[in-house]
Scaffold this motif. Sequence first.
Motif, mmCIF file in Angstrom:
data_model
loop_
_atom_site.group_PDB
_atom_site.id
_atom_site.type_symbol
_atom_site.label_atom_id
_atom_site.label_comp_id
_atom_site.label_asym_id
_atom_site.label_seq_id
_atom_site.Cartn_x
_atom_site.Cartn_y
_atom_site.Cartn_z
ATOM 1 N N ILE B 128 0.795 -1.334 -0.035
ATOM 2 C CA ILE B 128 -0.051 -0.153 0.103
ATOM 3 C C ILE B 128 0.897 1.295 0.005
ATOM 4 C CG2 ILE B 128 -1.673 1.164 1.445
ATOM 5 C CD1 ILE B 128 -3.388 -1.178 1.931
ATOM 6 N N ASP B 129 2.100 1.260 0.779
ATOM 7 C CA ASP B 129 2.919 2.251 0.625
ATOM 8 C C ASP B 129 3.419 2.489 -0.839
ATOM 9 O OD1 ASP B 129 2.640 2.914 3.392
ATOM 10 O OD2 ASP B 129 4.283 1.848 4.156
ATOM 11 N N ALA B 130 3.774 1.392 -1.515
ATOM 12 C CA ALA B 130 4.338 1.310 -2.605
ATOM 13 C C ALA B 130 3.435 2.085 -3.630
ATOM 14 C CB ALA B 130 4.698 0.034 -3.236
ATOM 15 N N LEU B 131 2.173 2.009 -3.295
ATOM 16 C CA LEU B 131 1.018 2.644 -4.162
ATOM 17 C C LEU B 131 1.127 3.873 -4.234
ATOM 18 C CD1 LEU B 131 -2.246 0.638 -4.023
ATOM 19 C CD2 LEU B 131 -0.946 0.753 -5.947
ATOM 20 N N TYR B 132 1.322 4.552 -2.892
ATOM 21 C CA TYR B 132 1.494 5.867 -2.773
ATOM 22 C C TYR B 132 2.742 6.550 -3.364
ATOM 23 C CZ TYR B 132 -1.882 6.275 1.043
ATOM 24 O OH TYR B 132 -3.170 6.209 1.911
ATOM 25 N N THR B 133 3.856 5.608 -3.468
ATOM 26 C CA THR B 133 5.064 6.243 -4.104
ATOM 27 C C THR B 133 4.955 6.269 -5.462
ATOM 28 O OG1 THR B 133 6.244 4.023 -4.057
ATOM 29 C CG2 THR B 133 6.423 5.290 -1.983
ATOM 30 N N LEU B 134 3.952 5.535 -5.933
ATOM 31 C CA LEU B 134 3.786 5.375 -7.329
ATOM 32 C C LEU B 134 2.770 6.331 -7.653
ATOM 33 C CD1 LEU B 134 4.258 1.421 -7.823
ATOM 34 C CD2 LEU B 134 5.685 3.260 -8.913
ATOM 35 N N ALA B 135 2.288 7.369 -6.893
ATOM 36 C CA ALA B 135 1.599 8.457 -7.027
ATOM 37 C C ALA B 135 0.002 7.800 -7.352
ATOM 38 C CB ALA B 135 1.924 9.386 -8.126
ATOM 39 N N THR B 136 -0.263 6.766 -6.746
ATOM 40 C CA THR B 136 -1.561 6.201 -6.857
ATOM 41 C C THR B 136 -2.357 6.207 -5.568
ATOM 42 O OG1 THR B 136 -0.736 5.271 -8.667
ATOM 43 C CG2 THR B 136 -2.933 4.296 -7.910
ATOM 44 N N ASN B 137 -3.559 6.696 -5.486
ATOM 45 C CA ASN B 137 -4.171 6.643 -4.105
ATOM 46 C C ASN B 137 -4.800 5.211 -3.933
ATOM 47 O OD1 ASN B 137 -6.791 6.863 -2.267
ATOM 48 N ND2 ASN B 137 -5.500 8.744 -1.946
ATOM 49 N N PRO B 138 -4.404 4.588 -2.799
ATOM 50 C CA PRO B 138 -4.817 3.263 -2.628
ATOM 51 C C PRO B 138 -6.386 3.030 -2.507
ATOM 52 C CG PRO B 138 -3.398 3.973 -0.958
ATOM 53 C CD PRO B 138 -3.304 5.019 -1.865
ATOM 54 N N VAL B 139 -6.820 4.093 -1.823
ATOM 55 C CA VAL B 139 -8.102 4.236 -1.642
ATOM 56 C C VAL B 139 -8.915 4.074 -3.038
ATOM 57 C CG1 VAL B 139 -10.392 5.356 -0.808
ATOM 58 C CG2 VAL B 139 -8.222 5.247 0.597
ATOM 59 N N LYS B 140 -8.714 4.896 -4.012
ATOM 60 C CA LYS B 140 -9.020 4.949 -5.118
ATOM 61 C C LYS B 140 -8.969 3.513 -5.878
ATOM 62 C CE LYS B 140 -10.466 7.017 -9.102
ATOM 63 N NZ LYS B 140 -12.044 7.307 -9.127
ATOM 64 N N TYR B 141 -7.670 3.221 -5.814
ATOM 65 C CA TYR B 141 -6.987 2.004 -6.790
ATOM 66 C C TYR B 141 -7.655 0.763 -6.200
ATOM 67 C CZ TYR B 141 -4.218 -0.999 -9.455
ATOM 68 O OH TYR B 141 -3.759 -1.862 -10.297
ATOM 69 N N LEU B 142 -7.847 0.400 -4.908
ATOM 70 C CA LEU B 142 -7.888 -0.823 -4.229
ATOM 71 C C LEU B 142 -9.433 -0.836 -3.564
ATOM 72 C CD1 LEU B 142 -4.604 -1.463 -2.334
ATOM 73 C CD2 LEU B 142 -5.353 -2.373 -4.499
ATOM 74 N N ILE B 143 -9.908 0.023 -2.963
ATOM 75 C CA ILE B 143 -11.011 0.162 -2.200
ATOM 76 C C ILE B 143 -12.237 0.340 -2.991
ATOM 77 C CG2 ILE B 143 -12.080 0.685 -0.104
ATOM 78 C CD1 ILE B 143 -9.498 0.009 0.731
ATOM 79 N N VAL B 144 -12.165 1.409 -3.968
ATOM 80 C CA VAL B 144 -13.541 1.775 -4.501
ATOM 81 C C VAL B 144 -13.923 0.617 -5.381
ATOM 82 C CG1 VAL B 144 -14.154 3.334 -6.390
ATOM 83 C CG2 VAL B 144 -13.088 4.341 -4.495
ATOM 84 N N PRO B 145 -13.200 -0.127 -6.287
ATOM 85 C CA PRO B 145 -13.697 -1.233 -6.909
ATOM 86 C C PRO B 145 -14.208 -2.311 -6.227
ATOM 87 C CG PRO B 145 -11.232 -0.628 -7.559
ATOM 88 C CD PRO B 145 -11.651 0.300 -6.460
ATOM 89 N N ARG B 146 -13.702 -2.529 -5.011
ATOM 90 C CA ARG B 146 -14.273 -3.337 -4.029
ATOM 91 C C ARG B 146 -15.630 -2.937 -3.667
ATOM 92 N NH1 ARG B 146 -9.035 -4.538 -3.943
ATOM 93 N NH2 ARG B 146 -8.294 -6.710 -3.615
ATOM 94 N N PHE B 147 -15.702 -1.514 -3.158
ATOM 95 C CA PHE B 147 -16.852 -1.085 -2.525
ATOM 96 C C PHE B 147 -18.084 -1.417 -3.696
ATOM 97 C CE2 PHE B 147 -19.226 2.994 -2.254
ATOM 98 C CZ PHE B 147 -20.060 2.582 -0.897
ATOM 99 N N LEU B 148 -17.772 -0.741 -4.984
ATOM 100 C CA LEU B 148 -18.731 -0.959 -5.945
ATOM 101 C C LEU B 148 -19.097 -2.290 -6.494
ATOM 102 C CD1 LEU B 148 -17.421 2.001 -8.343
ATOM 103 C CD2 LEU B 148 -19.410 2.002 -6.771
ATOM 104 N N ALA B 149 -18.308 -3.244 -6.423
ATOM 105 C CA ALA B 149 -18.650 -4.522 -6.626
ATOM 106 C C ALA B 149 -19.507 -5.043 -5.570
ATOM 107 C CB ALA B 149 -17.456 -5.358 -6.682
ATOM 108 N N ALA B 150 -19.125 -4.761 -4.385
ATOM 109 C CA ALA B 150 -20.183 -5.499 -3.307
ATOM 110 C C ALA B 150 -21.469 -4.832 -3.238
ATOM 111 C CB ALA B 150 -19.519 -5.148 -1.891
ATOM 112 N N LEU B 151 -21.257 -3.498 -3.708
ATOM 113 C CA LEU B 151 -22.781 -2.846 -3.515
ATOM 114 C C LEU B 151 -23.535 -3.316 -4.806
ATOM 115 C CD1 LEU B 151 -22.678 -0.336 -1.858
ATOM 116 C CD2 LEU B 151 -22.677 1.273 -3.866
ATOM 117 N N PHE B 152 -23.158 -3.718 -5.830
ATOM 118 C CA PHE B 152 -23.818 -4.127 -6.985
ATOM 119 C C PHE B 152 -24.293 -5.560 -7.088
ATOM 120 C CE2 PHE B 152 -22.525 0.200 -8.540
ATOM 121 C CZ PHE B 152 -23.626 0.810 -8.457
ATOM 122 N N VAL B 153 -23.334 -6.233 -6.444
ATOM 123 C CA VAL B 153 -23.486 -7.549 -6.844
ATOM 124 C C VAL B 153 -24.392 -8.143 -5.634
ATOM 125 C CG1 VAL B 153 -22.287 -9.879 -6.439
ATOM 126 C CG2 VAL B 153 -21.163 -8.032 -7.934
#
Lengths: 258, 256
Positions: B128-153
Amino acid sequence: MVKDHSTENMIAVRDLHKSFGTNHVLQGVNLDVRRGEDMVVIGGSGTGKSVLIKCIIGLIKPDKGTIYVDGQDTTSFNEKELNEMRREFGMLFQFGALFDSMPVWENVGFGLKQHTNLSDDEIRDVVTEKLSLVGLKDVEDLMPSQLSGGMRKRVSLARAIAMAPDILLYDEPTTGLDPIMADVINELIIQLREKLRVTSITITHDMVSAYKIADRIAMLYMGKIIEVGTPEEIRSSRNEIVQQFIQGKSEGPITREQ
Amino acid sequence: MFKLFELVGSTVLRFIEESGKVTVFFFKILMWTFRPPLNFRNILRQTEEVGINSLPVVLIMAIFTGMVLALQSYTGFRRFNAEAFVGTVVALSMVRELGPVLSGLMVSGRVGAGMAAELGTMKVTEQIDALYTLATNPVKYLIVPRFLAALFVMPLLVVFSDIIGIAGGYLVSVKLLGTNPTIYTKRTWDYMELDDIYIGLFKAFIFGMIIAVISCYQGFYTSGGAEGVGKSTTRAVVFSSLVILVSNYFITALMF
Ligand SMILES: Nc1ncnc2c1ncn2[C@@H]1O[C@H](COP(=O)(O)OP(=O)(O)OP(=O)(O)O)[C@@H](O)[C@H]1O
Ligand SMILES: [Mg+2]
């Protein structure tokens, strides 16, 4: 002293403090890294070297003190500004920190995928080139779990340099590599600095590597930088602590329990 | 005695503190959900993970629940010759309560645990730290997809479990207990209102949200190596199950 934080310094750390609970790890670190220089940080295990570079790239928030990157105080940056700043950085983690759900090429090409419009084929080409720089080939489609420790480290290094950053933070780039491969990495670090004028901080315990790549060496001890100098100056330092460390002696002012 | 009060007190305080943090995390997820662009590839992968992988357990749960509901209500209803109303009870219970709640519990065990374990491992191995260093927000990259998937599935899974549960009840009533199939089917649909289905689906949507937010929270804030990952995983399942059960009561009560 017209400009304390003159842009001659790419990175300037001032009176940096960081504690974890009662563990006062950084106790007022001061460090200047000049533009285009490779600063090597040495110091005993657990003295806070990794914590220091994590503070610099904004992964850990210091309790006190300031960090200037290219003249800007980054300790007051919000998440968005930090994100912008991190685009200039590449970081090699001590334990690799590869994404284990992705094959090697997606790991190395991650930044390119996120921040450029390159196609997958183009990304793969860049990845192959970066992997060859770290002495790896035909590993693009392996998963991180299929790699040896040294290979993981080098893939991680390839990922750190993939976006051609201006500043590189290497956390023990040669640990776990055989001596020949370690020298390949040393040469690569020197090349990046000489050809691309990259500014870097390298943490290492490997004194051979330190002498070879460093423009200057800084020693971290008891939460402070106790000495900074060229490899020659460090080698002939009169500080007993420095001498004990670089010669790797168990007898001396550095004791086991601290 | 004082020890007991102290324990209760500190547990309540911790609970309130945790709830606050989870709420903050929830808003963070919402904020990143509405900030383009969406990573469709990750959303698709998570949808597969949440949906396809939990379908078998949810279906098995549903058919046996429908069957046991039929058996159980038959014993009572036979006493006043109302066997055919078994169909009504099975359908209403499945659609309004048991379909969403039991699916929610299964999914929190199957998917919530997976999310917490995967994110927790990424946290402790510095990915998760590595994502930050690659200028990628982990909430956006990892959590949002899981959240949307659970919501619709979740609502989709609940539709399947409703259908299979009702079919299970039908099988037991008609094939095993010899209820007249025409009357049984009629009783199943006669008393069902669109609102019953909406309530069930609304619950499913909320439960999906609960599972994703709590499990991702536990994973994302894991500390302490492999042991920490284990603890986060357990907490993800326990907390999301409890919150599902409690909120189910309140949703039912409010919509009564
Ligand atoms: N996230 C954290 N939470 C609590 N304590 C931490 C955390 N990160 C580091 N520490 C503590 O800070 C101290 C310094 O850790 P750090 O990893 O920086 O050491 P290091 O100098 O890099 O050592 P090594 O050479 O072994 O890698 C250690 O005592 C460690 O326990
Ligand atoms: Mg370290």
